[in-house]
Design a protein around this motif. Structure first.
Motif, PDB file in Angstrom:
ATOM      1  N   LYS A   1      44.811  44.211  47.150  1.00  0.00           N
ATOM      2  CA  LYS A   1      44.045  43.027  46.754  1.00  0.00           C
ATOM      3  C   LYS A   1      43.708  43.011  45.263  1.00  0.00           C
ATOM      4  CE  LYS A   1      41.934  41.977  51.218  1.00  0.00           C
ATOM      5  NZ  LYS A   1      40.663  41.822  51.986  1.00  0.00           N
ATOM      6  N   SER A   2      43.332  44.156  44.710  1.00  0.00           N
ATOM      7  CA  SER A   2      42.985  44.190  43.283  1.00  0.00           C
ATOM      8  C   SER A   2      44.203  43.906  42.416  1.00  0.00           C
ATOM      9  CB  SER A   2      42.363  45.539  42.915  1.00  0.00           C
ATOM     10  OG  SER A   2      43.287  46.598  43.099  1.00  0.00           O
ATOM     11  N   LYS A   3      45.375  44.368  42.840  1.00  0.00           N
ATOM     12  CA  LYS A   3      46.600  44.076  42.089  1.00  0.00           C
ATOM     13  C   LYS A   3      46.961  42.594  42.183  1.00  0.00           C
ATOM     14  CE  LYS A   3      48.629  48.706  42.415  1.00  0.00           C
ATOM     15  NZ  LYS A   3      49.739  49.532  42.940  1.00  0.00           N
ATOM     16  N   ILE A   4      46.685  42.014  43.337  1.00  0.00           N
ATOM     17  CA  ILE A   4      46.914  40.578  43.512  1.00  0.00           C
ATOM     18  C   ILE A   4      46.059  39.773  42.528  1.00  0.00           C
ATOM     19  CG2 ILE A   4      46.406  38.649  45.083  1.00  0.00           C
ATOM     20  CD1 ILE A   4      48.982  39.919  45.816  1.00  0.00           C
ATOM     21  N   GLU A   5      44.813  40.180  42.371  1.00  0.00           N
ATOM     22  CA  GLU A   5      43.915  39.483  41.447  1.00  0.00           C
ATOM     23  C   GLU A   5      44.412  39.598  40.003  1.00  0.00           C
ATOM     24  OE1 GLU A   5      41.451  37.342  42.056  1.00  0.00           O
ATOM     25  OE2 GLU A   5      42.215  37.605  44.098  1.00  0.00           O
ATOM     26  N   ARG A   6      44.906  40.793  39.630  1.00  0.00           N
ATOM     27  CA  ARG A   6      45.432  40.973  38.278  1.00  0.00           C
ATOM     28  C   ARG A   6      46.677  40.114  38.058  1.00  0.00           C
ATOM     29  NH1 ARG A   6      43.615  46.302  38.923  1.00  0.00           N
ATOM     30  NH2 ARG A   6      45.653  47.119  39.516  1.00  0.00           N
TER      31      ARG A   6
ATOM     32  N   ALA B   1      50.757  35.968  46.975  1.00  0.00           N
ATOM     33  CA  ALA B   1      50.375  36.161  48.379  1.00  0.00           C
ATOM     34  C   ALA B   1      50.150  37.633  48.674  1.00  0.00           C
ATOM     35  CB  ALA B   1      51.458  35.606  49.301  1.00  0.00           C
ATOM     36  N   GLU B   2      49.134  37.891  49.470  1.00  0.00           N
ATOM     37  CA  GLU B   2      48.905  39.257  49.942  1.00  0.00           C
ATOM     38  C   GLU B   2      49.839  39.503  51.124  1.00  0.00           C
ATOM     39  OE1 GLU B   2      45.322  41.959  51.895  1.00  0.00           O
ATOM     40  OE2 GLU B   2      44.800  40.179  50.698  1.00  0.00           O
ATOM     41  N   ASN B   3      50.661  40.531  51.034  1.00  0.00           N
ATOM     42  CA  ASN B   3      51.653  40.775  52.085  1.00  0.00           C
ATOM     43  C   ASN B   3      52.042  42.245  52.111  1.00  0.00           C
ATOM     44  OD1 ASN B   3      53.774  39.653  54.039  1.00  0.00           O
ATOM     45  ND2 ASN B   3      55.051  40.773  52.593  1.00  0.00           N
TER      46      ASN B   3
END
Length: 433
Positions: free
Chosen positions: A288-293, A309-311
């Motif tokens: 999730k934190s990488k998705i935000e970045r 997308a989170e997957n």
């Protein structure tokens, strides 16, 4: 303990040694922020990476004069930092190195201050003798010598030799011990190469441009992340090696209407695709934190054709089945090709990890195969070296998926290309087998 450059370096190295699977970059960033001066930050990185890069060699020097070894791990790491300075940093006087190490030892274990002083003074006095002793190791067993001199675990030397032969392995290992420059990719959606280079020069940055991809720039001097060029979204971080996926296959990406970047973080390949495709990119990661970045960087860079997308790449996503012209499967790997940037990889990977990652890659590729339209392409890549995670993974995938053909596969050898070690395979889904 009050934080200065050496105590910060010691603390990071000790934590990396003490805790399994710790993220060295995240840990370093925490201490990096506490050091206010640019020169202190630079020395901190030099010391941490230097000790991790040459740990076996440093231990050889230390153990040569400390016949019974050093049992206290904190004292050992203080000695490693100081020994690295003595062997590699000519601008720091020997007396200053010894004094700083003794002061740090006194804070950690005041009874060991004299011991640290004696060990370091012996290394200074007996340096030539130690070097000659190491040369004698070379005459007896060349791999033992390489494991000490170049500081790699023996299993890694054996593993790469099995894949590439002895002479090539030595060249690879020598290059992976060199210090990398910051590698950035110009965001051609916002600025041309010529304009970007003019801005770089106006800001006073020293740079180099590799012939193999003129949109990649190596920053020789200066922290460009703190510049307006970064904030304005004129570039993103990408190594030359990973840029070859799009560079060598630009036509495929230009005509693709839908692209899936299966394990996208930190995002270089997603951004590279977004620059050239007329379609859209679905950029995925499980963290999730990488998705935000990723989202933050997309806003900075100005791309509007990317869906984040989170997957989990290990779990089949029914919504993705049969939807994509291209799947980029840059999958989890041992990362041996990135040792220049992350020297801790030398010490936190095992033979078992290689085998486990090979099996993990196959499971993820099984899912990737289902996400393609007929006639679609998987670009399977890793930032590692060695046949097991690269050629062997491709071979086993093709044995199971008879509807796929291997179009090409390339190993980017770091010593030849002067970048990360990397592997790229192009696999086309031709239809029913």
């Amino acid at each position: 303990m009050k934080i200065n450059t050496r105590s910060a370096a010691f603390s990071v190295i000790f934590e990396i040694e003490s805790k399994k699977n710790i993220n060295a970059d995240t840990l370093m960033e925490k201490y990096h922020q506490k050091l206010k001066k640019t020169k202190d930050r630079a020395l901190f990185v030099e010391l941490v990476h230097g000790v991790l890069r040459y740990k076996n060699l440093l231990d050889y020097y230390i153990n040569f004069v400390a016949k019974k070894g050093v049992k206290d791990k904190k004292i050992l790491n203080i000695l490693r930092v100081a020994t690295y300075e003595l062997l590699f940093l000519d601008k720091i006087p020997d007396y200053a190195t010894v004094s700083e190490a003794c002061g740090l030892a006194e804070k950690v274990n005041k009874n060991q201050k004299g011991f640290v002083n004696a060990i370091l003074r012996n290394i200074i006095r007996r340096k030539d003798e130690i070097e000659k002793a190491l040369e004698r190791v070379k005459e007896v067993n060349i791999k033992d010598f390489l494991s000490i001199k170049l500081s790699y675990p023996k299993f890694l030397i054996d593993y790469l030799e099995k894949s590439y032969g002895f002479d090539k392995t030595v060249k690879i290992l020598e290059f992976l011990n060199t210090k990398p420059l910051q590698s950035i990719k110009i965001n051609t959606k916002k600025i041309s190469q010529a304009e970007f280079l003019k801005k770089l020069e106006a800001c006073g940055y020293e740079y180099e441009v590799p012939e193999l991809n003129r949109e990649i720039v190596y920053i020789v001097k200066g922290n460009i992340k703190e510049s307006e060029l970064y904030r304005d979204g004129y570039f993103y971080y990408q190594d030359l090696a990973s840029s070859f996926i799009v560079k060598w296959n630009r036509y495929d990406f230009e005509k693709a209407s839908s692209i899936l970047d299966l394990c996208a973080a930190p995002g270089g390949k997603t951004f590279n695709c977004a620059e050239v495709t007329r379609g859209f990119v679905v950029s995925c990661d499980v963290n999730k934190s990488k998705i935000e970045r990723l989202r933050e960087n997309l806003l900075r860079l100005g791309f509007d054709n990317v869906i984040v997308a989170e997957n989990d790449a290990l779990t089949l996503n029914e919504d993705f089945v049969g939807k994509f012209d291209i799947v980029i499967a840059d999958l989890p790997c041992s990362g041996f090709g990135t040792i220049r940037k992350k020297p801790d990889i030398k010490w936190n990977k095992t033979k078992e990890d290689i085998e486990n990652l090979h099996e993990l890659q196959l499971k993820m590729l099984d899912n990737a195969a289902q996400y393609l339209k007929e006639g679609g392409i998987i670009f399977y890549s890793t930032c590692t070296l060695g046949h097991r995670e690269n050629e062997d993974t491709v071979l086993r995938f093709l044995e199971k998926h008879k509807d796929f053909n291997l179009i090409s596969q390339n190993t980017i050898f770091p010593d030849e290309y002067k970048c990360d070690g990397f592997f790229i395979a192009k696999l086309k889904k031709e239809g029913k087998a």
